[in-house]
Design an enzyme around this catalytic site. Sequence first.
Site, PDB file in Angstrom:
ATOM      1  CG  HIS A  60     -38.294   3.027 -62.444  1.00 21.87           C
ATOM      2  ND1 HIS A  60     -38.424   2.506 -61.176  1.00 21.87           N
ATOM      3  CD2 HIS A  60     -39.234   3.994 -62.531  1.00 21.87           C
ATOM      4  CE1 HIS A  60     -39.387   3.154 -60.534  1.00 21.87           C
ATOM      5  NE2 HIS A  60     -39.888   4.077 -61.338  1.00 21.87           N
ATOM      6  CG  HIS A  62     -42.418   7.947 -63.718  1.00 20.99           C
ATOM      7  ND1 HIS A  62     -43.536   7.246 -63.336  1.00 20.99           N
ATOM      8  CD2 HIS A  62     -41.433   7.564 -62.859  1.00 20.99           C
ATOM      9  CE1 HIS A  62     -43.247   6.472 -62.291  1.00 20.99           C
ATOM     10  NE2 HIS A  62     -41.969   6.660 -61.976  1.00 20.99           N
ATOM     11  CG  LEU A  63     -41.139   8.380 -70.913  1.00 19.78           C
ATOM     12  CD1 LEU A  63     -40.945   7.752 -72.287  1.00 19.78           C
ATOM     13  CD2 LEU A  63     -39.976   9.299 -70.570  1.00 19.78           C
ATOM     14  CG  ASP A 152     -42.941   3.330 -59.680  1.00 21.88           C
ATOM     15  OD1 ASP A 152     -42.545   3.172 -58.522  1.00 21.88           O
ATOM     16  OD2 ASP A 152     -42.611   4.300 -60.384  1.00 21.88           O
ATOM     17  CG  HIS A 179     -42.848   2.598 -55.123  1.00 25.47           C
ATOM     18  ND1 HIS A 179     -42.476   3.827 -55.610  1.00 25.47           N
ATOM     19  CD2 HIS A 179     -42.938   2.763 -53.778  1.00 25.47           C
ATOM     20  CE1 HIS A 179     -42.356   4.699 -54.605  1.00 25.47           C
ATOM     21  NE2 HIS A 179     -42.637   4.059 -53.483  1.00 25.47           N
ATOM     22  CG  HIS A 232     -37.590   3.420 -56.480  1.00 28.86           C
ATOM     23  ND1 HIS A 232     -38.306   2.714 -55.541  1.00 28.86           N
ATOM     24  CD2 HIS A 232     -38.516   3.983 -57.303  1.00 28.86           C
ATOM     25  CE1 HIS A 232     -39.592   2.858 -55.783  1.00 28.86           C
ATOM     26  NE2 HIS A 232     -39.758   3.606 -56.848  1.00 28.86           N
ATOM     27  CG  ASP A 305     -38.378   6.761 -59.895  1.00 26.43           C
ATOM     28  OD1 ASP A 305     -39.311   6.720 -60.727  1.00 26.43           O
ATOM     29  OD2 ASP A 305     -38.566   6.872 -58.660  1.00 26.43           O
ATOM     30  CG  HIS A 309     -43.102  16.323 -60.624  1.00 28.67           C
ATOM     31  ND1 HIS A 309     -44.337  15.739 -60.819  1.00 28.67           N
ATOM     32  CD2 HIS A 309     -42.371  15.432 -59.900  1.00 28.67           C
ATOM     33  CE1 HIS A 309     -44.369  14.544 -60.214  1.00 28.67           C
ATOM     34  NE2 HIS A 309     -43.186  14.333 -59.658  1.00 28.67           N
TER      35      HIS A 309
HETATM   36  O1  DOR Z   1     -40.890  10.055 -56.424  1.00 34.97           O
HETATM   37  C1  DOR Z   1     -41.617   9.393 -57.138  1.00 34.97           C
HETATM   38  N1  DOR Z   1     -42.177   9.920 -58.236  1.00 34.97           N
HETATM   39  N2  DOR Z   1     -41.870   8.121 -56.809  1.00 34.97           N
HETATM   40  C2  DOR Z   1     -42.795   7.389 -57.470  1.00 34.97           C
HETATM   41  O2  DOR Z   1     -43.009   6.251 -57.125  1.00 34.97           O
HETATM   42  C3  DOR Z   1     -43.573   7.989 -58.552  1.00 34.97           C
HETATM   43  C4  DOR Z   1     -42.852   9.090 -59.175  1.00 34.97           C
HETATM   44  C5  DOR Z   1     -43.731   9.942 -60.036  1.00 34.97           C
HETATM   45  O3  DOR Z   1     -44.506   9.371 -60.837  1.00 34.97           O
HETATM   46  O4  DOR Z   1     -43.630  11.166 -59.972  1.00 34.97           O
HETATM   47 ZN    ZN Z   2     -41.590   4.341 -57.425  1.00 37.26          ZN
HETATM   48 ZN    ZN Z   3     -41.049   5.528 -60.524  1.00 33.80          ZN
END
Ligand code: DOR
Ligand code: ZN
Ligand code: ZN
Length: 426
Positions: A60, A62-63, A152, A179, A232, A305, A309
């Site tokens: 899990h 996020h790229l 998600d 999620h 998560h 996860d 950012h």
């Molecule tokens: O905290 C999170 N950030 N929860 C999520 O479900 C998505 C993720 C994101 O893509 O930043």
């Molecule tokens: Zn999530």
């Molecule tokens: Zn996620």
Amino acid sequence: MKLLIRQGRLVDPAGGIGGALDILIENGRVAVIGSDLRDPDAQVIDASGLTVACGLIDMHVHLREPGFEYKETIATGARAAAAGGFTAVACMPNTRPTIDCPEGVAFVKKKAAEAGASLVWPIAAVSKGQLGQEVNDYEALKAAGAVALSDDGVPVQNANLLRDAMILARRQNLTILSHCEDADMVQNFAVNEGKISRQLRIPGRPAIAEELQVMRDAMLAEETGAAVHICHISTAKSVAIVRRFKKKGVAITCETCPQYFTFTEDEVLRQGSLARVNPPLRTPADVEGIIEGLKDGTIDAIATDHAPHSAEEKARPLTQAPSGMIGLETSLAATLTALYHTKQMSLSDILRKMTLNPACILRMPHKGRLAIGSDADVVIFDPDEEWVVDPDKFRSMARNTPFAGKTLKGRVKYTILGGNIIYQDT
Ligand code: DOR
Ligand code: ZN
Ligand code: ZN
């Protein structure tokens, strides 16, 4: 090229091999495991005093590519993964555009192949545009290379659509990663509902918002027979629900992340938006419940996860900053620090949740093991080396980690993918 890893302590949860052993890697595979191996043509890695295991698998992450390349790209994310000891990561489809068609899956695969460091396994969206209104063509997505399905980031609220999705996913042998948070209850709130939300006088995300959907998804999994994986998991009651349904034989699995067994909601007071994540950091009783679930096997996997950012986004006030924290480069050390060095879990049980189990859940039966004949995806680490987390040293483009400045115990030394060294600690 041949590689000889000498005298490492091999930990393989599947095979249970232990003790100091040599591993000879040839043509991208594990050729021999034994004592006193020699090969004049092989490059030698001295692993004495180090642990050798199957390369970690993060199911899990996020790229951010396509669409949010200012936060992370597939290439930088893959390099961060390699630095964290991961040889494979499964990436979520909440990009712009959403990965909900075969072309999107092909795009991720192409970028991943160009990056070369770490395998990147695309997860496709459950619903068209992650809008929760229309299911996607799972057969086509699977044919294109999607390893699982998930909305998600914008979780499915419509139980009827999710039920249809489960029926269709089951036909394709795809797991749905869910999620769980009720959107109306959590809205865009920044923290857990409780002590901290009251103290800060802001609305919070209640535990029940997660637990209701864990229960919903568990019941739907039971009814449809689909494989459902809860992302998560963060509350003690959520763990109890999964435990109960597993006992009944329902095909439900779940993961948690280091932040949920390391920090409580109090971290928000110390770190502000850096401690903002969905679902939110919870109470000490929840942390206890999570650790109990890890120990008794209710929680199958430890994922990160990893949610990059930009610094500017995370510098906004708590209620306006985006949720999420990165984790690829701290996951192993944070997990060892919280669970192994506190004597709560063995190395083998921890590694099972970071290799074999995620591979099984994603239906990659040939991955997640380190045995003769298996792919030479390997992590070599020193479980006892201490280091201070300095985000400026990360391969990730992002810096948003609540572990910054913390001392962690456990250091990745080498990451090897298909017999090639993709990361070496210097
Ligand atoms: O905290 C999170 N950030 N929860 C999520 O479900 C998505 C993720 C994101 O893509 O930043
Ligand atoms: Zn999530
Ligand atoms: Zn996620």
